[in-house]
Design an enzyme around this catalytic site. Structure first.
Site, PDB file in Angstrom:
ATOM      1  N   ARG A  17      17.757   3.158  -2.539  1.00 46.69           N
ATOM      2  CA  ARG A  17      16.768   3.712  -1.627  1.00 46.69           C
ATOM      3  C   ARG A  17      16.566   2.815  -0.407  1.00 46.69           C
ATOM      4  NH1 ARG A  17      10.329   3.385  -2.949  1.00 46.69           N
ATOM      5  NH2 ARG A  17       9.764   4.837  -1.291  1.00 46.69           N
ATOM      6  N   HIS A  79      -1.264   5.652  -1.240  1.00 43.10           N
ATOM      7  CA  HIS A  79      -1.946   6.174  -0.058  1.00 43.10           C
ATOM      8  C   HIS A  79      -2.650   7.504  -0.301  1.00 43.10           C
ATOM      9  CE1 HIS A  79       0.701   3.111   1.398  1.00 43.10           C
ATOM     10  NE2 HIS A  79       1.779   3.828   1.147  1.00 43.10           N
ATOM     11  N   ASP A  86      -9.464   5.471  -9.730  1.00 43.84           N
ATOM     12  CA  ASP A  86     -10.486   5.652 -10.767  1.00 43.84           C
ATOM     13  C   ASP A  86     -10.038   5.062 -12.104  1.00 43.84           C
ATOM     14  OD1 ASP A  86     -12.222   6.849  -9.006  1.00 43.84           O
ATOM     15  OD2 ASP A  86     -11.845   8.900  -9.696  1.00 43.84           O
ATOM     16  N   HIS A  99       3.446  -4.501  -2.771  1.00 48.35           N
ATOM     17  CA  HIS A  99       4.335  -3.632  -2.012  1.00 48.35           C
ATOM     18  C   HIS A  99       5.526  -4.463  -1.552  1.00 48.35           C
ATOM     19  CE1 HIS A  99       1.500  -0.429  -2.098  1.00 48.35           C
ATOM     20  NE2 HIS A  99       0.557  -1.289  -1.771  1.00 48.35           N
ATOM     21  N   ILE A 100       6.686  -3.912  -1.727  1.00 54.38           N
ATOM     22  CA  ILE A 100       7.916  -4.619  -1.350  1.00 54.38           C
ATOM     23  C   ILE A 100       7.988  -4.745   0.169  1.00 54.38           C
ATOM     24  CG2 ILE A 100      10.441  -4.413  -1.394  1.00 54.38           C
ATOM     25  CD1 ILE A 100      10.016  -2.978  -4.170  1.00 54.38           C
ATOM     26  N   SER A 101       7.654  -3.668   0.846  1.00 54.28           N
ATOM     27  CA  SER A 101       7.683  -3.683   2.314  1.00 54.28           C
ATOM     28  C   SER A 101       6.317  -4.107   2.854  1.00 54.28           C
ATOM     29  CB  SER A 101       8.020  -2.279   2.838  1.00 54.28           C
ATOM     30  OG  SER A 101       6.978  -1.366   2.513  1.00 54.28           O
ATOM     31  N   ARG A 106       3.838  -0.495   9.026  1.00 51.93           N
ATOM     32  CA  ARG A 106       4.567   0.776   8.966  1.00 51.93           C
ATOM     33  C   ARG A 106       3.692   1.932   9.479  1.00 51.93           C
ATOM     34  NH1 ARG A 106       7.625   1.295   3.445  1.00 51.93           N
ATOM     35  NH2 ARG A 106       8.673   2.939   4.642  1.00 51.93           N
ATOM     36  N   ARG A 110       0.474   5.024   5.911  1.00 54.72           N
ATOM     37  CA  ARG A 110       0.586   3.988   4.874  1.00 54.72           C
ATOM     38  C   ARG A 110      -0.521   2.938   4.996  1.00 54.72           C
ATOM     39  NH1 ARG A 110       5.832   5.046   2.672  1.00 54.72           N
ATOM     40  NH2 ARG A 110       7.141   5.890   4.311  1.00 54.72           N
TER      41      ARG A 110
HETATM   42  C1  DQA Z   1       5.879   0.794  -1.238  1.00 59.60           C
HETATM   43  C2  DQA Z   1       5.314   1.256   0.105  1.00 59.60           C
HETATM   44  C3  DQA Z   1       4.879   2.715   0.026  1.00 59.60           C
HETATM   45  O1  DQA Z   1       4.336   3.133   1.271  1.00 59.60           O
HETATM   46  C4  DQA Z   1       6.063   3.594  -0.289  1.00 59.60           C
HETATM   47  O2  DQA Z   1       5.671   4.935  -0.415  1.00 59.60           O
HETATM   48  C5  DQA Z   1       6.781   3.131  -1.503  1.00 59.60           C
HETATM   49  C6  DQA Z   1       7.001   1.703  -1.705  1.00 59.60           C
HETATM   50  C7  DQA Z   1       6.449  -0.636  -1.162  1.00 59.60           C
HETATM   51  O3  DQA Z   1       6.697  -1.193  -2.222  1.00 59.60           O
HETATM   52  O4  DQA Z   1       6.652  -1.169  -0.068  1.00 59.60           O
HETATM   53  O5  DQA Z   1       7.267   3.928  -2.296  1.00 59.60           O
HETATM   54  O6  DQA Z   1       4.841   0.799  -2.189  1.00 59.60           O
END
Ligand code: DQA
Length: 146
Positions: A17, A79, A86, A99-101, A106, A110
Site C-alpha cells: 500500500r 478520523h 467510546d 500513525h505511520i505517516s 496530510r 485527516r
Molecule cells: C494512518 C493514517 C490514516 O489517515 C490512514 O487512513 C491510514 C493509516 C497512518 O498510519 O499513517 O490508514 O493511520
C-alpha cells in the site's frame, strides 16, 4: 506488561500500500518489530488487525482486564469512528495512538482524530518505528504505576 496492538483497515496491506507514504515494511515486519521491542522491555505483545470497525470495538472491549495498555492505529477509522473512541473510554486502559505517516501534514480530513481523544499519547510520522516508541512509552508508564 501485556499490551494489545490493534491495527485498523488497510494496515494488513503495508509494504504493498502506497509505499511512498507508509514505507516498504510489511504487516509481518511490523509485528516482528513490536514483538522484539516488547520482549526487550520484558513485556508481551498480542496483535489484532481488522478492516471492520465493529471488530476493532470488540477487540478494545475484550482487552479490559487482560492487558495493561493498548497501542492503536485505527487507520481511516481514526478520523470517523466515535464507536472506537467510546470503546477506549469504556475500558479506560492507557492507550497510545500511532500513525505511520505524519497525518498532521496530510489532507484536512485527516486532521481530526476521534480515537486520539481517548489516548494519552500520540506518535505520528515515524514510520513503523513509531510502534516501538509506543511500547517504550507504555513500559515507562507501567514501570511507574502506583
Ligand atoms: C494512518 C493514517 C490514516 O489517515 C490512514 O487512513 C491510514 C493509516 C497512518 O498510519 O499513517 O490508514 O493511520
Amino acid at each position: 506488561m501485556k499490551v494489545l496492538v490493534i491495527n485498523g483497515p488497510n494496515l494488513n496491506m503495508l509494504g504493498i500500500r502506497e509505499p511512498g507514504v507508509y514505507g516498504n515494511g510489511s504487516y509481518n515486519d511490523l509485528v516482528d518489530l513490536i514483538r522484539r521491542a516488547a520482549e526487550e522491555e520484558g513485556g508481551d505483545a498480542d496483535f489484532f488487525q481488522s478492516n471492520h470497525e465493529g471488530a476493532l470495538v470488540d477487540a478494545i472491549q475484550q482487552a479490559y482486564g487482560v492487558y495493561d495498555g493498548i497501542i492503536l492505529n485505527p487507520g481511516a477509522y481514526t478520523h470517523t469512528s466515535i464507536a472506537i473512541l467510546d470503546a477506549l473510554k469504556a475500558v479506560s486502559l492507557p492507550a497510545v495512538e500511532v500513525h505511520i505517516s505524519d497525518v498532521s501534514k496530510r489532507e484536512p480530513f485527516r486532521q481530526i482524530s476521534y480515537a486520539g481523544m481517548a489516548c494519552e499519547h500520540r506518535i505520528a510520522g515515524q514510520g513503523i518505528q513509531g510502534y516501538r516508541q509506543a511500547v517504550l512509552y507504555l513500559k515507562e508508564k507501567y514501570a511507574t504505576r502506583l
